[in-house]
Design a protein around this motif. Structure first.
Motif, mmCIF file in Angstrom:
data_model
loop_
_atom_site.group_PDB
_atom_site.id
_atom_site.type_symbol
_atom_site.label_atom_id
_atom_site.label_comp_id
_atom_site.label_asym_id
_atom_site.label_seq_id
_atom_site.Cartn_x
_atom_site.Cartn_y
_atom_site.Cartn_z
ATOM 1 N N LEU A 131 0.881 -1.498 -0.056
ATOM 2 C CA LEU A 131 -0.016 0.114 -0.122
ATOM 3 C C LEU A 131 0.686 1.061 0.160
ATOM 4 C CD1 LEU A 131 -2.873 -1.181 2.368
ATOM 5 C CD2 LEU A 131 -2.812 -1.006 -0.016
ATOM 6 N N GLN A 132 2.163 1.152 0.439
ATOM 7 C CA GLN A 132 2.959 2.480 0.681
ATOM 8 C C GLN A 132 3.774 2.525 -0.969
ATOM 9 O OE1 GLN A 132 2.446 4.618 3.297
ATOM 10 N NE2 GLN A 132 1.063 3.128 3.859
ATOM 11 N N ALA A 133 3.980 1.678 -1.367
ATOM 12 C CA ALA A 133 4.929 1.537 -2.698
ATOM 13 C C ALA A 133 4.447 0.576 -3.554
ATOM 14 C CB ALA A 133 6.339 0.947 -2.356
ATOM 15 N N THR A 134 3.320 1.000 -4.408
ATOM 16 C CA THR A 134 2.490 0.197 -5.047
ATOM 17 C C THR A 134 3.073 -0.546 -6.226
ATOM 18 O OG1 THR A 134 2.025 2.237 -6.360
ATOM 19 C CG2 THR A 134 0.387 1.587 -4.776
ATOM 20 N N SER A 135 4.250 -0.551 -6.703
ATOM 21 C CA SER A 135 5.314 -1.161 -7.570
ATOM 22 C C SER A 135 5.914 -2.282 -6.770
ATOM 23 C CB SER A 135 6.319 -0.438 -8.317
ATOM 24 O OG SER A 135 7.206 0.161 -7.596
ATOM 25 N N HIS A 136 5.747 -2.399 -5.522
ATOM 26 C CA HIS A 136 6.439 -3.363 -4.878
ATOM 27 C C HIS A 136 5.801 -4.613 -4.428
ATOM 28 C CE1 HIS A 136 9.279 -0.030 -4.027
ATOM 29 N NE2 HIS A 136 9.836 -0.925 -5.202
ATOM 30 N N VAL A 137 6.081 -5.797 -4.681
ATOM 31 C CA VAL A 137 5.396 -7.092 -4.120
ATOM 32 C C VAL A 137 5.672 -7.203 -2.610
ATOM 33 C CG1 VAL A 137 5.339 -9.628 -4.119
ATOM 34 C CG2 VAL A 137 5.277 -8.422 -6.036
ATOM 35 N N VAL A 138 4.921 -7.503 -1.819
ATOM 36 C CA VAL A 138 5.383 -7.533 -0.283
ATOM 37 C C VAL A 138 6.078 -8.848 0.063
ATOM 38 C CG1 VAL A 138 4.631 -7.412 2.008
ATOM 39 C CG2 VAL A 138 3.417 -6.091 0.461
ATOM 40 N N PHE A 139 7.233 -8.716 0.366
ATOM 41 C CA PHE A 139 8.056 -9.897 0.633
ATOM 42 C C PHE A 139 8.600 -9.906 2.246
ATOM 43 C CE2 PHE A 139 8.905 -12.134 -3.204
ATOM 44 C CZ PHE A 139 8.570 -11.353 -4.082
ATOM 45 N N ASP A 140 8.455 -11.141 3.093
ATOM 46 C CA ASP A 140 9.021 -11.237 4.294
ATOM 47 C C ASP A 140 10.337 -11.587 4.174
ATOM 48 O OD1 ASP A 140 6.084 -10.789 5.152
ATOM 49 O OD2 ASP A 140 5.677 -12.772 5.098
ATOM 50 N N ILE A 141 10.723 -12.319 3.496
ATOM 51 C CA ILE A 141 12.105 -12.632 3.238
ATOM 52 C C ILE A 141 12.391 -13.019 1.781
ATOM 53 C CG2 ILE A 141 13.742 -14.715 3.615
ATOM 54 C CD1 ILE A 141 11.951 -15.629 5.944
ATOM 55 N N VAL A 142 13.742 -12.381 1.490
ATOM 56 C CA VAL A 142 14.443 -12.617 0.048
ATOM 57 C C VAL A 142 15.607 -13.192 0.445
ATOM 58 C CG1 VAL A 142 15.361 -11.287 -1.829
ATOM 59 C CG2 VAL A 142 13.138 -10.656 -1.012
ATOM 60 N N VAL A 143 16.138 -14.079 -0.399
ATOM 61 C CA VAL A 143 17.214 -14.870 -0.477
ATOM 62 C C VAL A 143 18.150 -14.631 -1.634
ATOM 63 C CG1 VAL A 143 18.430 -17.236 0.105
ATOM 64 C CG2 VAL A 143 16.056 -16.727 0.969
ATOM 65 N N LEU A 144 19.339 -14.315 -1.355
ATOM 66 C CA LEU A 144 20.317 -14.295 -2.565
ATOM 67 C C LEU A 144 21.009 -15.650 -2.634
ATOM 68 C CD1 LEU A 144 22.005 -12.929 -4.824
ATOM 69 C CD2 LEU A 144 23.569 -12.352 -2.891
ATOM 70 N N HIS A 145 21.028 -16.307 -3.871
ATOM 71 C CA HIS A 145 21.683 -17.549 -3.912
ATOM 72 C C HIS A 145 22.790 -17.294 -5.060
ATOM 73 C CE1 HIS A 145 17.900 -19.908 -2.597
ATOM 74 N NE2 HIS A 145 17.346 -18.820 -3.097
ATOM 75 N N TRP A 146 23.995 -17.990 -4.750
ATOM 76 C CA TRP A 146 25.186 -17.662 -5.715
ATOM 77 C C TRP A 146 25.934 -18.777 -5.707
ATOM 78 C CZ3 TRP A 146 25.442 -15.870 -0.668
ATOM 79 C CH2 TRP A 146 26.337 -16.178 -0.129
ATOM 80 N N VAL A 147 26.679 -19.175 -6.812
ATOM 81 C CA VAL A 147 27.607 -20.197 -6.979
ATOM 82 C C VAL A 147 28.637 -19.828 -7.611
ATOM 83 C CG1 VAL A 147 27.810 -22.626 -8.343
ATOM 84 C CG2 VAL A 147 25.726 -21.810 -7.293
ATOM 85 N N VAL A 148 29.892 -19.732 -7.034
ATOM 86 C CA VAL A 148 31.154 -19.337 -7.700
ATOM 87 C C VAL A 148 31.657 -20.687 -8.404
ATOM 88 C CG1 VAL A 148 33.596 -18.493 -7.038
ATOM 89 C CG2 VAL A 148 31.617 -17.590 -6.112
ATOM 90 N N ASP A 149 32.113 -20.589 -9.586
ATOM 91 C CA ASP A 149 32.979 -21.284 -10.379
ATOM 92 C C ASP A 149 32.445 -22.740 -10.293
ATOM 93 O OD1 ASP A 149 34.627 -19.186 -11.246
ATOM 94 O OD2 ASP A 149 36.030 -19.920 -9.733
ATOM 95 N N ASN A 150 31.056 -22.905 -10.339
ATOM 96 C CA ASN A 150 30.343 -24.133 -10.365
ATOM 97 C C ASN A 150 30.753 -24.965 -9.125
ATOM 98 O OD1 ASN A 150 29.062 -24.066 -12.927
ATOM 99 N ND2 ASN A 150 31.002 -24.276 -13.791
ATOM 100 N N ASP A 151 31.152 -24.241 -7.873
ATOM 101 C CA ASP A 151 31.089 -24.853 -6.488
ATOM 102 C C ASP A 151 29.812 -25.111 -5.998
ATOM 103 O OD1 ASP A 151 32.457 -26.107 -4.494
ATOM 104 O OD2 ASP A 151 33.637 -24.148 -3.890
ATOM 105 N N LYS A 152 29.588 -25.238 -4.761
ATOM 106 C CA LYS A 152 28.319 -25.409 -4.024
ATOM 107 C C LYS A 152 27.569 -24.000 -4.071
ATOM 108 C CE LYS A 152 30.226 -24.779 0.576
ATOM 109 N NZ LYS A 152 29.451 -24.078 1.480
ATOM 110 N N GLU A 153 26.314 -24.370 -3.829
ATOM 111 C CA GLU A 153 25.328 -23.141 -3.739
ATOM 112 C C GLU A 153 25.510 -22.394 -2.430
ATOM 113 O OE1 GLU A 153 20.765 -22.261 -3.413
ATOM 114 O OE2 GLU A 153 21.248 -23.691 -4.960
ATOM 115 N N GLU A 154 25.499 -21.102 -2.460
ATOM 116 C CA GLU A 154 25.398 -20.750 -1.014
ATOM 117 C C GLU A 154 24.308 -19.482 -0.954
ATOM 118 O OE1 GLU A 154 29.216 -19.713 1.133
ATOM 119 O OE2 GLU A 154 30.373 -20.336 -0.788
ATOM 120 N N THR A 155 23.880 -19.239 0.372
ATOM 121 C CA THR A 155 22.770 -18.265 0.481
ATOM 122 C C THR A 155 22.886 -17.316 1.394
ATOM 123 O OG1 THR A 155 21.431 -19.722 1.843
ATOM 124 C CG2 THR A 155 21.320 -20.043 -0.545
#
Length: 89
Positions: A19-43
């Motif tokens: 309601l305050q920022a009408t262009s945004h979906v309301v999220f409770d948690i956002v997670v960044l996932h990344w993988v360096v050089d095809n190693d294990k996924e980290e978050t």
């Protein structure tokens, strides 16, 4: 450094508008996932908008793959596209 506005263009179809920022979906948690050089996924997760993350990369890495996922306030898990960055030494 990765920054997500958590809006409908990042996460696909809009579920519910803040309601305050009408262009945004309301999220409770956002997670960044990344993988360096095809190693294990980290978050790393964030619970406060705007969702921004700083991740140290190892010296000499060649590729970083990353994506975001988030739990909306309606309980839906939404995942962004996957992105790849070629790191230049």
């Amino acid at each position: 450094y990765a920054f997500s506005q958590a809006n409908s263009t990042m996460f696909g179809e809009q579920i519910r508008k803040d309601l305050q920022a009408t262009s945004h979906v309301v999220f409770d948690i956002v997670v960044l996932h990344w993988v360096v050089d095809n190693d294990k996924e980290e978050t790393i997760s964030g619970t406060m908008f705007p969702f921004d993350f700083s991740v140290p990369l190892p010296d000499g890495c060649a590729t970083v793959k990353f994506w975001f996922s988030g739990w909306s306030s309606t309980g839906t898990l939404i995942t962004s596209e996957h992105y790849t960055i070629d790191v230049w030494a």
